[in-house]
Scaffold this active site. Structure first.
Site, PDB file in Angstrom:
ATOM      1  N   MET A  89     -38.531 -61.194 -10.079  1.00 50.65           N
ATOM      2  CA  MET A  89     -38.152 -59.927  -9.435  1.00 50.65           C
ATOM      3  C   MET A  89     -37.145 -59.142 -10.281  1.00 50.65           C
ATOM      4  O   MET A  89     -36.354 -59.720 -11.027  1.00 50.65           O
ATOM      5  CB  MET A  89     -37.546 -60.205  -8.060  1.00 50.65           C
ATOM      6  N   HIS A  90     -37.191 -57.826 -10.191  1.00 54.47           N
ATOM      7  CA  HIS A  90     -36.276 -56.972 -10.958  1.00 54.47           C
ATOM      8  C   HIS A  90     -36.197 -55.582 -10.340  1.00 54.47           C
ATOM      9  O   HIS A  90     -37.189 -55.054  -9.856  1.00 54.47           O
ATOM     10  CB  HIS A  90     -36.721 -56.872 -12.421  1.00 54.47           C
ATOM     11  N   TRP A  91     -34.998 -55.012 -10.370  1.00 53.13           N
ATOM     12  CA  TRP A  91     -34.812 -53.625  -9.974  1.00 53.13           C
ATOM     13  C   TRP A  91     -35.184 -52.723 -11.140  1.00 53.13           C
ATOM     14  O   TRP A  91     -34.840 -53.017 -12.286  1.00 53.13           O
ATOM     15  CB  TRP A  91     -33.334 -53.336  -9.654  1.00 53.13           C
TER      16      TRP A  91
END
Ligand SMILES: [Zn+2]
Length: 163
Positions: free
Chosen positions: A118-120
């Site tokens: 996951m990553h912004w």
């Protein structure tokens, strides 16, 4: 997706393709600039997107390889949030955008390019930067080279403390 001017894509095409997960590997690379990593904390890292939607398109991710937000500990989530806030502040101070997009694509169906870590995404925006998009379709214009963007932002992250 067509790109009008993107020399880094030539590097990407000509260079060896990275095997494995960039969010796991890049934070420990010997040369952070080569992998466009701006900040590394115990639980979080910040890096430039090699295939940016706009100049200054950054990504903030947990160090741990997980696709699931709910798997993060309180400490991991806290530092991820601190990193996100610091990233927004750095972009605002360096590029003075008129707005930003902050978002996370969860899962392949959610549009995630790398679905299992996951990553912004943080993308600075300017009024009018999409005005030509409906005319030209899926065309992006990248006036500034990735390394130049990195060099502008890096000093702002050297002072960043991700406890
Ligand atoms: Zn990973």
């Amino acid at each position: 997706m067509k790109v009008l001017w993107a020399p880094w894509r030539m590097v990407h095409i000509g260079g060896p393709k990275q095997a494995g997960c960039i969010f796991c590997q890049n934070p420990t690379a010997p040369d952070p600039r080569e992998v466009l990593v701006l900040a590394v904390g115990e639980h979080t890292s910040v890096m430039l997107n090699k295939f940016p939607y706009a100049n200054g398109h950054l990504m903030v991710s947990p160090r741990r390889h997980t696709a699931d937000v709910s798997e993060l500990s309180v400490a991991e989530w806290r530092q991820l949030s601190d990193g996100l806030r610091a990233t927004v502040e750095a972009l605002r101070e360096e590029f003075s955008p008129e707005g930003m997009n902050v978002g996370m694509n969860l899962g392949s169906a959610g549009g995630a390019g790398i679905a299992d870590h996951m990553h912004w995404h943080v993308v600075p925006r300017w009024v009018g930067d999409t005005n030509f998009m409906p005319l030209l379709g899926e065309v992006r214009v990248m006036p500034e080279h990735l390394e130049a963007v990195y060099d502008r932002l890096r000093p702002r992250f050297e002072a960043l403390h991700l406890p």
